[in-house]
Design a protein around this motif. Structure first.
Motif, PDB file in Angstrom:
ATOM      1  N   ASN A 189       8.231 -16.100   9.403  1.00  0.00           N
ATOM      2  CA  ASN A 189       7.201 -15.487   8.561  1.00  0.00           C
ATOM      3  C   ASN A 189       6.791 -14.073   8.951  1.00  0.00           C
ATOM      4  O   ASN A 189       6.093 -13.413   8.209  1.00  0.00           O
ATOM      5  CB  ASN A 189       5.949 -16.365   8.488  1.00  0.00           C
ATOM      6  N   GLY A 190       7.183 -13.563  10.098  1.00  0.00           N
ATOM      7  CA  GLY A 190       6.999 -12.148  10.385  1.00  0.00           C
ATOM      8  C   GLY A 190       5.560 -11.679  10.456  1.00  0.00           C
ATOM      9  O   GLY A 190       4.611 -12.456  10.567  1.00  0.00           O
ATOM     10  N   PHE A 191       5.430 -10.358  10.368  1.00  0.00           N
ATOM     11  CA  PHE A 191       4.125  -9.725  10.542  1.00  0.00           C
ATOM     12  C   PHE A 191       4.202  -8.346   9.905  1.00  0.00           C
ATOM     13  O   PHE A 191       5.030  -7.520  10.302  1.00  0.00           O
ATOM     14  CB  PHE A 191       3.812  -9.612  12.044  1.00  0.00           C
ATOM     15  N   ASN A 192       3.378  -8.079   8.898  1.00  0.00           N
ATOM     16  CA  ASN A 192       3.406  -6.805   8.175  1.00  0.00           C
ATOM     17  C   ASN A 192       2.012  -6.202   8.084  1.00  0.00           C
ATOM     18  O   ASN A 192       1.037  -6.908   7.810  1.00  0.00           O
ATOM     19  CB  ASN A 192       3.953  -6.984   6.759  1.00  0.00           C
ATOM     20  N   ILE A 193       1.908  -4.870   8.291  1.00  0.00           N
ATOM     21  CA  ILE A 193       0.641  -4.156   8.174  1.00  0.00           C
ATOM     22  C   ILE A 193       0.877  -2.842   7.446  1.00  0.00           C
ATOM     23  O   ILE A 193       1.866  -2.145   7.709  1.00  0.00           O
ATOM     24  CB  ILE A 193       0.013  -3.878   9.562  1.00  0.00           C
ATOM     25  N   ASN A 194      -0.016  -2.507   6.516  1.00  0.00           N
ATOM     26  CA  ASN A 194      -0.045  -1.188   5.882  1.00  0.00           C
ATOM     27  C   ASN A 194      -1.394  -0.536   6.175  1.00  0.00           C
ATOM     28  O   ASN A 194      -2.448  -1.170   6.006  1.00  0.00           O
ATOM     29  CB  ASN A 194       0.118  -1.289   4.356  1.00  0.00           C
ATOM     30  N   ILE A 195      -1.371   0.720   6.601  1.00  0.00           N
ATOM     31  CA  ILE A 195      -2.591   1.513   6.769  1.00  0.00           C
ATOM     32  C   ILE A 195      -2.493   2.675   5.794  1.00  0.00           C
ATOM     33  O   ILE A 195      -1.651   3.563   5.957  1.00  0.00           O
ATOM     34  CB  ILE A 195      -2.746   2.020   8.213  1.00  0.00           C
ATOM     35  N   LEU A 196      -3.337   2.671   4.765  1.00  0.00           N
ATOM     36  CA  LEU A 196      -3.191   3.599   3.648  1.00  0.00           C
ATOM     37  C   LEU A 196      -4.441   4.448   3.454  1.00  0.00           C
ATOM     38  O   LEU A 196      -5.569   3.966   3.625  1.00  0.00           O
ATOM     39  CB  LEU A 196      -2.909   2.828   2.352  1.00  0.00           C
ATOM     40  N   ILE A 197      -4.236   5.702   3.079  1.00  0.00           N
ATOM     41  CA  ILE A 197      -5.309   6.592   2.652  1.00  0.00           C
ATOM     42  C   ILE A 197      -5.216   6.743   1.136  1.00  0.00           C
ATOM     43  O   ILE A 197      -4.153   7.105   0.610  1.00  0.00           O
ATOM     44  CB  ILE A 197      -5.207   7.974   3.331  1.00  0.00           C
ATOM     45  N   ASN A 198      -6.301   6.463   0.438  1.00  0.00           N
ATOM     46  CA  ASN A 198      -6.326   6.525  -1.026  1.00  0.00           C
ATOM     47  C   ASN A 198      -7.098   7.753  -1.498  1.00  0.00           C
ATOM     48  O   ASN A 198      -8.217   8.000  -1.035  1.00  0.00           O
ATOM     49  CB  ASN A 198      -6.985   5.280  -1.622  1.00  0.00           C
ATOM     50  N   VAL A 199      -6.524   8.493  -2.423  1.00  0.00           N
ATOM     51  CA  VAL A 199      -7.234   9.555  -3.128  1.00  0.00           C
ATOM     52  C   VAL A 199      -7.380   9.104  -4.579  1.00  0.00           C
ATOM     53  O   VAL A 199      -6.383   8.899  -5.274  1.00  0.00           O
ATOM     54  CB  VAL A 199      -6.478  10.900  -3.050  1.00  0.00           C
ATOM     55  N   LYS A 200      -8.627   8.943  -5.013  1.00  0.00           N
ATOM     56  CA  LYS A 200      -8.897   8.412  -6.350  1.00  0.00           C
ATOM     57  C   LYS A 200      -9.451   9.493  -7.274  1.00  0.00           C
ATOM     58  O   LYS A 200     -10.287  10.291  -6.868  1.00  0.00           O
ATOM     59  CB  LYS A 200      -9.891   7.250  -6.257  1.00  0.00           C
TER      60      LYS A 200
END
Length: 229
Positions: A67-78
């Motif tokens: 099952n692994g391990f996933n992470i996203n760290i995102l900056i959003n401009v709206k």
């Protein structure tokens, strides 16, 4: 005659006072309207954590997904397109770990070592995405879009046993059979700062090579929970 002239002066003065009062009120109304303007841009962040990887059947006979391990760290401009619709532009860092336990019947994993019993793929990437957010009310929203990722680090790690039977870990870096770019479609359903998400990879991650001639795939669908705004 004097009384008539005096009355006339009083009447003219009262009209002038009323006219002056109107002139004084007009700038106040103009000042109030300017207070309603504001910026249409805002910046936020999103932290994704994958809970489940799915759709990994292709070419993985005899392999058990750990099952692994996933992470996203995102900056959003709206950008506020309308009152309830935001256009989203995002960039960030992505870490994906896919871990597998091998069964006795497996012959498809790309490795020259036949004694290994656990294998992992570790991917580090930077990403750029676009999307749209629909605010259903002040707290609930949906969001959908696409994301492209550049895998700047691609590592294959496996656990095996040496000639003495002791466990060892081996790392193979700069894999030539994993593509540099991957593309995902995503969907979010959020409430305040928490949302559930699903990412689906649109392209094959692997390409044939002398080292990995068998065509197979890692999980395409990732489901998880996220915090951000």
């Amino acid at each position: 005659m004097k009384k008539t002239i005096l009355a006339f002066i009083i009447i003219i003065s009262s009209f002038m006072l009323k006219a002056g009062a109107v002139v004084v009120e007009e700038p106040v109304n103009k000042t109030d309207t300017t207070k309603q303007t504001g910026s249409k841009f805002s910046v936020g962040f999103m932290l994704d954590y994958t809970l489940l990887n799915l759709l990994d059947e292709k070419g993985l006979k005899g392999v058990f997904d750990d099952n692994g391990f996933n992470i996203n760290i995102l900056i959003n401009v709206k950008y506020n397109l309308t009152k309830n619709i935001n256009l989203i532009s995002q960039f960030g860092y992505n870490y994906e770990l896919y871990s597998f336990e091998k069964g006795d019947t497996n012959t498809t994993f790309p490795t020259a070592v036949s004694t290994n019993y656990s294998e992992r793929f570790l991917l580090h990437a930077i990403s750029l995405g676009i999307g749209a957010r629909i605010n259903l009310n002040k707290k609930v929203y949906t969001e959908f879009g696409v994301m492209s990722k550049f895998n700047f680090s691609k590592t294959y790690n496996y656990e095996a046993k040496n000639s003495n039977g002791n466990p060892i870990e081996v790392y193979v870096r700069d894999l030539n059979y994993i593509k540099d770019f991957n593309h995902d479609a995503y969907f979010r359903l959020g409430y305040n700062y928490v949302n559930l998400f699903a990412y689906y990879r649109l392209n094959d991650m692997f390409k044939p090579s002398n080292y990995a001639p068998v065509v197979y795939e890692l999980p395409r669908l990732r489901i998880g929970i996220s915090y951000g705004f």
